[in-house]
Design a protein around this motif. Structure first.
Motif, mmCIF file in Angstrom:
data_model
loop_
_atom_site.group_PDB
_atom_site.id
_atom_site.type_symbol
_atom_site.label_atom_id
_atom_site.label_comp_id
_atom_site.label_asym_id
_atom_site.label_seq_id
_atom_site.Cartn_x
_atom_site.Cartn_y
_atom_site.Cartn_z
ATOM 1 N N LEU A 11 0.812 -1.215 0.000
ATOM 2 C CA LEU A 11 0.000 0.000 0.000
ATOM 3 C C LEU A 11 0.847 1.267 0.000
ATOM 4 N N ALA A 12 2.077 1.182 0.499
ATOM 5 C CA ALA A 12 2.913 2.374 0.619
ATOM 6 C C ALA A 12 3.777 2.633 -0.606
ATOM 7 N N ILE A 13 4.166 1.586 -1.356
ATOM 8 C CA ILE A 13 5.113 1.789 -2.462
ATOM 9 C C ILE A 13 4.548 1.340 -3.811
ATOM 10 N N PRO A 14 4.241 0.062 -4.043
ATOM 11 C CA PRO A 14 3.799 -0.339 -5.402
ATOM 12 C C PRO A 14 2.483 0.286 -5.831
ATOM 13 N N VAL A 15 1.488 0.314 -4.927
ATOM 14 C CA VAL A 15 0.187 0.855 -5.319
ATOM 15 C C VAL A 15 0.266 2.336 -5.681
ATOM 16 N N PRO A 16 0.872 3.216 -4.845
ATOM 17 C CA PRO A 16 1.000 4.623 -5.269
ATOM 18 C C PRO A 16 1.801 4.795 -6.548
ATOM 19 N N ALA A 17 2.821 3.943 -6.740
ATOM 20 C CA ALA A 17 3.611 4.054 -7.968
ATOM 21 C C ALA A 17 2.769 3.741 -9.197
ATOM 22 N N VAL A 18 1.976 2.679 -9.138
ATOM 23 C CA VAL A 18 1.116 2.318 -10.268
ATOM 24 C C VAL A 18 0.054 3.388 -10.509
ATOM 25 N N VAL A 19 -0.537 3.912 -9.433
ATOM 26 C CA VAL A 19 -1.551 4.965 -9.573
ATOM 27 C C VAL A 19 -0.934 6.225 -10.172
ATOM 28 N N GLY A 20 0.273 6.580 -9.729
ATOM 29 C CA GLY A 20 0.936 7.749 -10.288
ATOM 30 C C GLY A 20 1.262 7.598 -11.760
ATOM 31 N N ILE A 21 1.697 6.398 -12.150
ATOM 32 C CA ILE A 21 1.974 6.160 -13.572
ATOM 33 C C ILE A 21 0.692 6.280 -14.393
ATOM 34 N N PHE A 22 -0.404 5.765 -13.856
ATOM 35 C CA PHE A 22 -1.671 5.864 -14.581
ATOM 36 C C PHE A 22 -2.103 7.319 -14.741
ATOM 37 N N TYR A 23 -2.034 8.097 -13.666
ATOM 38 C CA TYR A 23 -2.465 9.488 -13.744
ATOM 39 C C TYR A 23 -1.523 10.347 -14.591
ATOM 40 N N SER A 24 -0.301 9.866 -14.846
ATOM 41 C CA SER A 24 0.605 10.633 -15.700
ATOM 42 C C SER A 24 0.123 10.677 -17.146
ATOM 43 N N PHE A 25 -0.787 9.781 -17.499
ATOM 44 C CA PHE A 25 -1.369 9.794 -18.843
ATOM 45 C C PHE A 25 -2.684 10.571 -18.894
ATOM 46 N N THR A 26 -3.006 11.295 -17.830
ATOM 47 C CA THR A 26 -4.235 12.081 -17.770
ATOM 48 C C THR A 26 -3.902 13.522 -17.429
ATOM 49 N N ASN A 27 -4.937 14.354 -17.330
ATOM 50 C CA ASN A 27 -4.773 15.745 -16.919
ATOM 51 C C ASN A 27 -5.176 15.962 -15.470
ATOM 52 N N TYR A 28 -5.100 14.910 -14.674
ATOM 53 C CA TYR A 28 -5.517 14.984 -13.276
ATOM 54 C C TYR A 28 -4.521 15.827 -12.484
ATOM 55 N N ILE A 29 -5.048 16.757 -11.660
ATOM 56 C CA ILE A 29 -4.201 17.652 -10.864
ATOM 57 C C ILE A 29 -4.327 17.383 -9.372
ATOM 58 N N GLY A 30 -4.943 16.286 -9.002
ATOM 59 C CA GLY A 30 -5.094 15.932 -7.597
ATOM 60 C C GLY A 30 -6.507 16.034 -7.089
ATOM 61 N N VAL A 31 -7.291 16.897 -7.667
ATOM 62 C CA VAL A 31 -8.702 17.048 -7.300
ATOM 63 C C VAL A 31 -9.522 17.220 -8.574
ATOM 64 N N GLY A 32 -10.805 16.926 -8.466
ATOM 65 C CA GLY A 32 -11.690 17.148 -9.607
ATOM 66 C C GLY A 32 -11.661 16.016 -10.612
ATOM 67 N N LYS A 33 -12.255 16.281 -11.747
ATOM 68 C CA LYS A 33 -12.343 15.286 -12.799
ATOM 69 C C LYS A 33 -11.060 15.248 -13.617
ATOM 70 N N TRP A 34 -10.899 14.193 -14.379
ATOM 71 C CA TRP A 34 -9.718 14.047 -15.208
ATOM 72 C C TRP A 34 -10.117 13.405 -16.529
ATOM 73 N N HIS A 35 -9.251 13.612 -17.518
ATOM 74 C CA HIS A 35 -9.467 13.057 -18.854
ATOM 75 C C HIS A 35 -8.169 12.409 -19.321
ATOM 76 N N PHE A 36 -8.297 11.345 -20.063
ATOM 77 C CA PHE A 36 -7.129 10.612 -20.563
ATOM 78 C C PHE A 36 -6.496 11.388 -21.714
#
Length: 214
Positions: free
Chosen positions: A40-65
């Protein structure tokens, strides 16, 4: 005439039973919580961060791929490219400097020279001084001592603090990093490095043994 009895041959099932030992429950009680926290502390945040790097997510609100748009924009920025070039160059210079210093120190401690006491001190000091103290000491040296030496000797580039010099600050960072990390290759598992570690720690072990025997 008595006939000696032959030793009994163990059954195959008994041999397999001996090789497969039962795992104690405490092993799972110690391993599973640690594995869950680590995941929960290392692999999961890393995978989530890699996924959000392909979106316009800024931490809050909606996002688009967006696909690779973020990466294209990142490598199109000259400042980011310069940062990567500096980081790679810094890593290469630091690794080479650390290994060269460690090799020379190991050779010096393995040789029969009179400066072994000084080399032992150089080897042990980074182990007993915290990183915060090292930072303050070198900040004072780079900001006060070296400029004073530069003014006394009339060296222009040395009269300014290396930390505030945009062209020479990387040398200060490389020097501090190499000084604080050169003991790690010297204490590795190679024969010469093991000799270096034994030579440095032998006086300390002798002192501990002497004090415990009193």
């Amino acid at each position: 005439m008595a006939i000696a009895s032959l030793p009994s041959v163990p059954d195959a099932s008994e041999t397999v039973r001996r090789t497969h030992r039962k795992i104690e429950p405490v092993f799972w009680w110690m391993t599973i919580p640690t594995l869950i926290v680590f995941t929960l502390a290392i692999p999961v945040p890393a995978v989530v961060g890699i996924f959000y790097s392909f979106t316009n997510y800024i931490g809050v609100g909606k996002w688009h791929f967006l696909g690779l748009a973020n990466y294209i924009a990142m490598f199109s920025d000259p400042q980011i490219r310069q940062s990567y070039i500096f980081t790679i160059g810094f890593a290469l210079v630091t690794v080479i400097a650390v290994n060269v210093i460690s090799f020379l120190l190991a050779v010096g401690l393995s040789a029969r020279i009179r400066a072994k006491v000084a080399l032992r001190t150089i080897f042990v000091i980074p182990m007993v001084i915290s990183g915060i103290v090292i930072a303050y000491v070198f900040q004072f040296l780079f900001s006060n001592s070296l400029p004073a030496v530069g003014q006394s000797l009339g060296i222009g580039w040395l009269q300014q603090s290396l930390v505030t010099n945009p062209h020479l600050a990387w040398l200060a960072v490389v020097f501090v990093t190499a000084w604080s990390r050169f003991r790690e290759p010297c204490s590795s598992t190679s024969p010469g490095s093991c000799q270096c570690l034994r030579t440095c720690t032998r006086p300390l072990i002798s002192t501990v043994r002497a004090s415990s025997s009193r």
